[in-house]
Scaffold this active site. Sequence first.
Site, PDB file in Angstrom:
ATOM      1  N   GLY A  65       0.822  -1.220   0.112  1.00 17.03           N
ATOM      2  CA  GLY A  65       0.090   0.080   0.262  1.00 17.03           C
ATOM      3  C   GLY A  65       0.842   1.136  -0.004  1.00 17.03           C
ATOM      4  O   GLY A  65       2.192   1.385  -0.586  1.00 17.03           O
ATOM      5  N   CYS A  66       0.202   2.394   0.372  1.00 11.42           N
ATOM      6  CA  CYS A  66       1.074   3.531   0.760  1.00 11.42           C
ATOM      7  C   CYS A  66       2.271   3.407   1.119  1.00 11.42           C
ATOM      8  O   CYS A  66       2.316   2.867   2.462  1.00 11.42           O
ATOM      9  CB  CYS A  66       0.328   4.431   1.197  1.00 11.42           C
ATOM     10  SG  CYS A  66       0.894   6.218   1.488  1.00 11.42           S
TER      11      CYS A  66
END
Length: 243
Positions: A65-66
């Site tokens: 993810g981020c």
Amino acid sequence: MSKTSRSNLRRNLTGGVLGAFALTALIIAVTAVRAGAAEEAVVIPPPSIDETTSAKTEKAVFAGGCFWGVQGVFQHVKGVTNAVSGYSGGAKETASYETVSGGKTGHAEAVEVTYDPSQVSYGQLLQIFFSVAHNPTQLNYQGPDHGTQYRSAIFTLSPEQKKVADAYVAQLDKAKVFPDKVVTEVADLKGFYTAEAYHQDFLTLNPDYPYIVYNDLPKIENLKTVFPKTYRDKPALVSQAKG
């Protein structure tokens, strides 16, 4: 949070304008709360096999993810000397945030972790990655962020790392420690490209940023709770890394 909203937020960051989009950030934070974006830690067993090495320094690359949150987690792990946000999975020519955000480059937002194997092993890093850094059962998204650039992936630097990672994914699925199947991609590292400077140390530098408050600070607390012997309070920042 939609990809468009998050992209707009980051474009504002490139111009150094943190106050101009405060309202947008607040709206996004509220949306995330309603969507239940923050992940809870999952207590999982350690890998049954681990990397063996006599090297003083090793590297590992993870995507979950981020990269703000993943970087932040590993920066708080004892034995980690550096954790850098960047891009892996695609070509060097497309390794920029604006291009990667389109979701068609093959890149994933990734973090290159440099560590001392005498203090923390590759297997322990994998355990932290699967337990508190992200949710490995979400295919091509993490929480509010959607797209292949947010996929769960382990980019291995050696045949032994690949063997350990593949075995651990199989072990976790067999033990059914997650309600759904682990979708983490395990692939040979073809290149790691450092992200723009404004992405580095983002969690530490922006602890009051709404996205960080809701999505990422809980990961740090989970690390401290689930892995108290591995957690360290002072993070290993890119801005302070030697060399």
